[in-house]
Write a protein that holds these residues in place. Structure first.
Motif, PDB file in Angstrom:
ATOM      1  N   PHE A   1     -10.914  69.506  11.243  1.00 41.78           N
ATOM      2  CA  PHE A   1      -9.695  69.050  11.256  1.00 41.78           C
ATOM      3  C   PHE A   1      -8.593  69.731  11.075  1.00 41.78           C
ATOM      4  N   PHE A   2      -8.691  71.259  10.444  1.00 39.48           N
ATOM      5  CA  PHE A   2      -7.774  71.644  10.149  1.00 39.48           C
ATOM      6  C   PHE A   2      -6.774  71.811  10.879  1.00 39.48           C
ATOM      7  N   TRP A   3      -7.633  72.018  12.017  1.00 38.07           N
ATOM      8  CA  TRP A   3      -6.605  72.584  13.815  1.00 38.07           C
ATOM      9  C   TRP A   3      -6.056  71.250  14.539  1.00 38.07           C
ATOM     10  N   LEU A   4      -6.776  70.265  14.489  1.00 35.88           N
ATOM     11  CA  LEU A   4      -6.749  68.818  14.462  1.00 35.88           C
ATOM     12  C   LEU A   4      -4.912  68.220  14.089  1.00 35.88           C
ATOM     13  N   PHE A   5      -5.110  69.004  12.511  1.00 36.01           N
ATOM     14  CA  PHE A   5      -3.974  68.644  11.817  1.00 36.01           C
ATOM     15  C   PHE A   5      -2.943  69.204  11.891  1.00 36.01           C
ATOM     16  N   LEU A   6      -2.916  71.023  12.477  1.00 37.42           N
ATOM     17  CA  LEU A   6      -1.966  72.024  12.698  1.00 37.42           C
ATOM     18  C   LEU A   6      -1.101  71.552  14.061  1.00 37.42           C
ATOM     19  N   PHE A   7      -2.326  70.886  14.662  1.00 40.57           N
ATOM     20  CA  PHE A   7      -1.360  70.357  16.384  1.00 40.57           C
ATOM     21  C   PHE A   7      -0.787  69.226  16.360  1.00 40.57           C
ATOM     22  N   LEU A   8      -1.105  68.588  15.578  1.00 46.04           N
ATOM     23  CA  LEU A   8      -0.448  66.920  15.005  1.00 46.04           C
ATOM     24  C   LEU A   8       1.021  67.624  13.983  1.00 46.04           C
ATOM     25  N   LEU A   9       0.915  67.909  13.383  1.00 42.75           N
ATOM     26  CA  LEU A   9       1.763  68.354  12.510  1.00 42.75           C
ATOM     27  C   LEU A   9       2.704  69.125  13.874  1.00 42.75           C
ATOM     28  N   LEU A  10       2.297  70.083  14.324  1.00 42.71           N
ATOM     29  CA  LEU A  10       3.257  70.594  15.145  1.00 42.71           C
ATOM     30  C   LEU A  10       3.895  69.953  16.626  1.00 42.71           C
ATOM     31  N   SER A  11       3.067  68.792  16.820  1.00 44.84           N
ATOM     32  CA  SER A  11       3.486  67.936  17.841  1.00 44.84           C
ATOM     33  C   SER A  11       4.897  66.807  17.332  1.00 44.84           C
ATOM     34  N   VAL A  12       4.671  66.724  15.787  1.00 44.89           N
ATOM     35  CA  VAL A  12       5.457  65.902  15.337  1.00 44.89           C
ATOM     36  C   VAL A  12       6.517  67.083  14.959  1.00 44.89           C
ATOM     37  N   SER A  13       6.462  67.828  15.043  1.00 48.89           N
ATOM     38  CA  SER A  13       7.459  68.649  14.398  1.00 48.89           C
ATOM     39  C   SER A  13       8.786  68.884  15.773  1.00 48.89           C
ATOM     40  N   PHE A  14       7.684  68.936  17.100  1.00 48.29           N
ATOM     41  CA  PHE A  14       8.554  69.198  18.279  1.00 48.29           C
ATOM     42  C   PHE A  14       9.143  67.910  18.290  1.00 48.29           C
ATOM     43  N   SER A  15       8.320  66.913  18.644  1.00 47.35           N
ATOM     44  CA  SER A  15       8.815  65.782  19.218  1.00 47.35           C
ATOM     45  C   SER A  15      10.186  65.557  18.037  1.00 47.35           C
ATOM     46  N   ALA A  16      10.322  65.708  16.563  1.00 45.42           N
ATOM     47  CA  ALA A  16      11.226  65.535  16.076  1.00 45.42           C
ATOM     48  C   ALA A  16      12.974  66.390  16.683  1.00 45.42           C
ATOM     49  N   LEU A  17      12.762  67.023  17.145  1.00 45.04           N
ATOM     50  CA  LEU A  17      13.999  68.227  18.043  1.00 45.04           C
ATOM     51  C   LEU A  17      14.747  67.318  18.330  1.00 45.04           C
ATOM     52  N   PRO A  18      16.326  67.487  18.369  1.00 49.27           N
ATOM     53  CA  PRO A  18      16.718  67.059  19.248  1.00 49.27           C
ATOM     54  C   PRO A  18      16.536  67.059  20.819  1.00 49.27           C
ATOM     55  N   PRO A  19      16.890  66.801  21.759  1.00 52.54           N
ATOM     56  CA  PRO A  19      16.410  66.982  23.150  1.00 52.54           C
ATOM     57  C   PRO A  19      16.473  68.433  23.976  1.00 52.54           C
ATOM     58  N   PRO A  20      18.229  68.737  23.621  1.00 51.32           N
ATOM     59  CA  PRO A  20      18.488  70.279  23.999  1.00 51.32           C
ATOM     60  C   PRO A  20      17.477  71.856  22.896  1.00 51.32           C
ATOM     61  N   PHE A  21      16.666  71.325  21.986  1.00 50.41           N
ATOM     62  CA  PHE A  21      15.871  71.961  21.226  1.00 50.41           C
ATOM     63  C   PHE A  21      14.700  72.440  21.165  1.00 50.41           C
ATOM     64  N   ALA A  22      14.329  70.931  21.817  1.00 45.40           N
ATOM     65  CA  ALA A  22      12.475  70.215  22.585  1.00 45.40           C
ATOM     66  C   ALA A  22      12.155  71.352  23.344  1.00 45.40           C
ATOM     67  N   LEU A  23      10.290  71.555  23.173  1.00 52.25           N
ATOM     68  CA  LEU A  23       9.954  72.419  24.294  1.00 52.25           C
ATOM     69  C   LEU A  23       9.798  71.671  25.777  1.00 52.25           C
ATOM     70  N   PRO A  24       9.852  71.841  26.734  1.00 51.96           N
ATOM     71  CA  PRO A  24       9.951  71.437  28.331  1.00 51.96           C
ATOM     72  C   PRO A  24       7.898  70.948  28.118  1.00 51.96           C
ATOM     73  N   VAL A  25       8.429  69.842  29.042  1.00 44.68           N
ATOM     74  CA  VAL A  25       6.823  69.167  29.154  1.00 44.68           C
ATOM     75  C   VAL A  25       6.206  69.862  30.216  1.00 44.68           C
TER      76      VAL A  25
END
Length: 76
Positions: A52-76
């Motif tokens: 659950f620690f790793w799941l929470f960490l990945f969830l936190l990272l995915s939410v933080s990267f999805s909140a970035l504006p498009p020029p700064f977001a990672l390409p999919v």
């Protein structure tokens, strides 16, 4: 008149974007819970905490990267 319509559309866009973000977050948590449940049935407490620690960490990272504006977001 045109500025009023643009303001209304801007607020509507933000409201629908917020609803979409919340629904994606809830869906992601549900999928993670479904994937972690079979592993957690016979797991020890330490390994369960680690999962659950790793799941929470990945969830936190995915939410933080999805909140970035498009020029700064990672390409999919």
């Amino acid at each position: 008149m045109l500025s009023t319509i643009n303001n209304i559309l801007g607020v509507l866009t933000l409201a629908l974007g917020g609803i979409a973000a919340i629904s994606l977050l809830v869906g992601g948590i549900g999928i993670m819970n479904t994937m972690a449940t079979p592993k957690a049935v016979f797991s020890q407490v330490k390994s369960l905490f680690g999962q659950f620690f790793w799941l929470f960490l990945f969830l936190l990272l995915s939410v933080s990267f999805s909140a970035l504006p498009p020029p700064f977001a990672l390409p999919v």
